[in-house]
Design an enzyme around this catalytic site. Structure first.
Site, mmCIF file in Angstrom:
data_model
loop_
_atom_site.group_PDB
_atom_site.id
_atom_site.type_symbol
_atom_site.label_atom_id
_atom_site.label_comp_id
_atom_site.label_asym_id
_atom_site.label_seq_id
_atom_site.Cartn_x
_atom_site.Cartn_y
_atom_site.Cartn_z
ATOM 1 N N GLU A 1 -8.003 -1.688 -7.634
ATOM 2 C CA GLU A 1 -7.860 -2.918 -6.866
ATOM 3 C C GLU A 1 -6.968 -3.933 -7.589
ATOM 4 O O GLU A 1 -6.180 -4.628 -6.954
ATOM 5 C CB GLU A 1 -9.233 -3.526 -6.570
ATOM 6 C CG GLU A 1 -10.081 -2.727 -5.599
ATOM 7 C CD GLU A 1 -9.446 -2.585 -4.222
ATOM 8 O OE1 GLU A 1 -8.546 -3.383 -3.887
ATOM 9 O OE2 GLU A 1 -9.839 -1.679 -3.479
ATOM 10 N N CYS B 1 0.748 -0.012 17.635
ATOM 11 C CA CYS B 1 -0.411 -0.207 18.510
ATOM 12 C C CYS B 1 -0.897 1.073 19.204
ATOM 13 O O CYS B 1 -2.111 1.262 19.344
ATOM 14 C CB CYS B 1 -0.110 -1.290 19.546
ATOM 15 S SG CYS B 1 0.095 -2.936 18.814
ATOM 16 N N ASP C 1 -8.284 -8.893 1.923
ATOM 17 C CA ASP C 1 -6.949 -9.030 1.337
ATOM 18 C C ASP C 1 -5.940 -9.332 2.439
ATOM 19 O O ASP C 1 -6.305 -9.595 3.591
ATOM 20 C CB ASP C 1 -6.576 -7.760 0.562
ATOM 21 C CG ASP C 1 -6.386 -6.543 1.467
ATOM 22 O OD1 ASP C 1 -6.692 -6.618 2.674
ATOM 23 O OD2 ASP C 1 -5.914 -5.509 0.957
ATOM 24 N N LEU D 1 4.853 -2.437 -13.485
ATOM 25 C CA LEU D 1 4.004 -2.889 -12.376
ATOM 26 C C LEU D 1 4.152 -4.377 -12.110
ATOM 27 O O LEU D 1 3.881 -4.847 -11.003
ATOM 28 C CB LEU D 1 2.526 -2.582 -12.671
ATOM 29 C CG LEU D 1 1.984 -1.237 -12.203
ATOM 30 C CD1 LEU D 1 0.524 -1.089 -12.604
ATOM 31 C CD2 LEU D 1 2.128 -1.080 -10.696
ATOM 32 N N GLY D 2 4.548 -5.128 -13.132
ATOM 33 C CA GLY D 2 4.722 -6.568 -12.948
ATOM 34 C C GLY D 2 3.406 -7.321 -12.943
ATOM 35 O O GLY D 2 2.322 -6.744 -13.035
ATOM 36 N N TYR E 1 -12.273 -11.324 -3.498
ATOM 37 C CA TYR E 1 -11.813 -10.045 -2.939
ATOM 38 C C TYR E 1 -12.199 -8.874 -3.838
ATOM 39 O O TYR E 1 -12.792 -7.889 -3.382
ATOM 40 C CB TYR E 1 -10.305 -10.060 -2.711
ATOM 41 C CG TYR E 1 -9.774 -8.672 -2.510
ATOM 42 C CD1 TYR E 1 -9.997 -8.005 -1.310
ATOM 43 C CD2 TYR E 1 -9.120 -7.985 -3.534
ATOM 44 C CE1 TYR E 1 -9.562 -6.703 -1.122
ATOM 45 C CE2 TYR E 1 -8.682 -6.685 -3.358
ATOM 46 C CZ TYR E 1 -8.907 -6.053 -2.148
ATOM 47 O OH TYR E 1 -8.490 -4.759 -1.982
#
Length: 364
Positions: A51, A214, A152, A94-95, A134
């Protein structure tokens, strides 16, 4: 809540819609969920690592990092004990490096106060460094089977379109209200799967920055946004502030085949990572050579390495680069290409220059 969430649904209609969503959503998830390593073995530690990595990062980019990270640091104790260079190297590319620094702070607190294992209590999770509502909701629901929402950006987008709500989803009170709606729709069985199904729907069907798919959506028949054709402009977000531009001259300084790297300050942007020489502004070759000489570097030759740009959350770096071959050893540390590749964390902001290291021309 009615004053916070701008939707034409009456409270009763909203409750009916939410009550009807869990069954088709979970059935779709059972058929369509992507096979991901943290889902196959959802221990609290693995859920937590995934996460944190997935924040503002695509799943495809996270997959190789996750496997490498949990292999090198398989539990909270290993993460707490990891040397900083190893930690940053595992995260390199990954920053948002504060994420992994906060993870280590959290791991150390877990070792000191919770017996080396993430607690199974939502409120206790919230008190840990780097764990917000979160992440606490994701760990509590997925790893411990507890009924808490994990809201999120994907979930906010799904909910905004589902009830056709044009409230600003970046507002904290709007996020909180959506969390309450998600909780009201969450079944008492499989809360973790429900949260993951909502995220999965947003990541694969109810897509950002484009029209949602959709016809493939399990909630298409009850989606208010689809019925009203408002889904194409939802969710609503207030415009972001313009990013600040900064100009830098990046110098890859070399002496006898070894590269000069400087360690950035521990606090602030890219804290604790390694960088090439960075001089403010876009400097021409003569001015660059003068500034290097003023700092005590004996430059034999200076050759251009091209321009590069890197975009941070609030800043854009516009860079010009040079290769400087030195005629005398500098006072700063020098490293081999192997050391840079295997041990030292050089931010992806400098990737344009790092990629050129193996093919740099021989000194004149």
């Amino acid at each position: 809540m009615d004053e916070i969430l701008h939707t034409d649904l009456a409270p009763g209609e909203c409750r009916e819609l939410l009550a009807a969503m869990s069954q088709p959503l979970l059935q779709w998830y059972d058929r369509s969920a992507r096979v991901l390593p943290w889902r196959e073995r959802p221990t609290p530690y693995r859920v937590w690592v995934s996460e944190i990595m997935l924040q503002q990062t695509r799943v495809a980019a996270v997959l190789p990092y996750f496997e490498r990270f949990v292999t090198a640091l398989p539990d909270e104790q290993a993460l707490a004990d990891a040397p900083q260079d190893q930690l940053l190297k595992l995260w390199e590319g990954l920053g948002y490096y504060n994420r992994v620094k906060n993870m280590q702070k959290c791991a150390r607190e877990v070792v000191a106060c919770h017996g080396g294992r993430l607690p199974g209590d939502y409120c206790a999770l919230l008190k840990l460094p780097g764990i917000g509502a979160y992440t606490a909701g994701a760990i509590a629901s997925i790893a411990f089977g507890q009924r808490f929402p994990a809201v999120d950006g994907n979930v906010l987008r799904v909910m905004a379109r589902l009830i056709s709500c044009d409230s600003d989803i970046l507002q904290p009170r709007v996020k909180k209200a959506f969390g309450e709606l998600v909780l009201s729709a969450m079944p008492h069985h499989r809360p973790g799967d429900f949260n993951q199904a909502m995220m999965e729907l947003g990541a694969t069907i109810c897509l950002p920055n484009t029209l949602p798919l959709c016809p493939s959506c399990p909630l298409g028949d009850i989606c208010r946004g689809r019925a009203l054709q408002t889904h194409h402009h939802l969710p609503h977000k207030a415009p972001k502030k313009a990013k600040r531009n900064e100009q830098w001259t990046v110098v890859v300084a070399r002496w006898q085949g070894r590269i000069l790297l400087q360690r950035r300050p521990e606090s602030g942007l890219l804290g604790g990572m390694y960088q090439y020489l960075c001089l403010p502004g876009h400097l021409g070759a003569e001015e660059c050579q003068q500034q290097l000489a003023a700092q005590g570097f004996c430059v034999h030759t200076l050759r251009p390495l091209g321009a590069a740009k890197h975009i941070f959350t609030h800043i854009v770096w516009q860079m010009e680069g040079y290769l400087a071959d030195l005629s005398a050893p500098p006072q700063e540390p020098l490293y081999t290409l192997e050391e840079i590749e295997e041990q030292l964390s050089v931010p992806s902001a400098f990737a344009h220059y790092t990629r050129q290291l193996p093919t740099l021309p021989l000194p004149l």
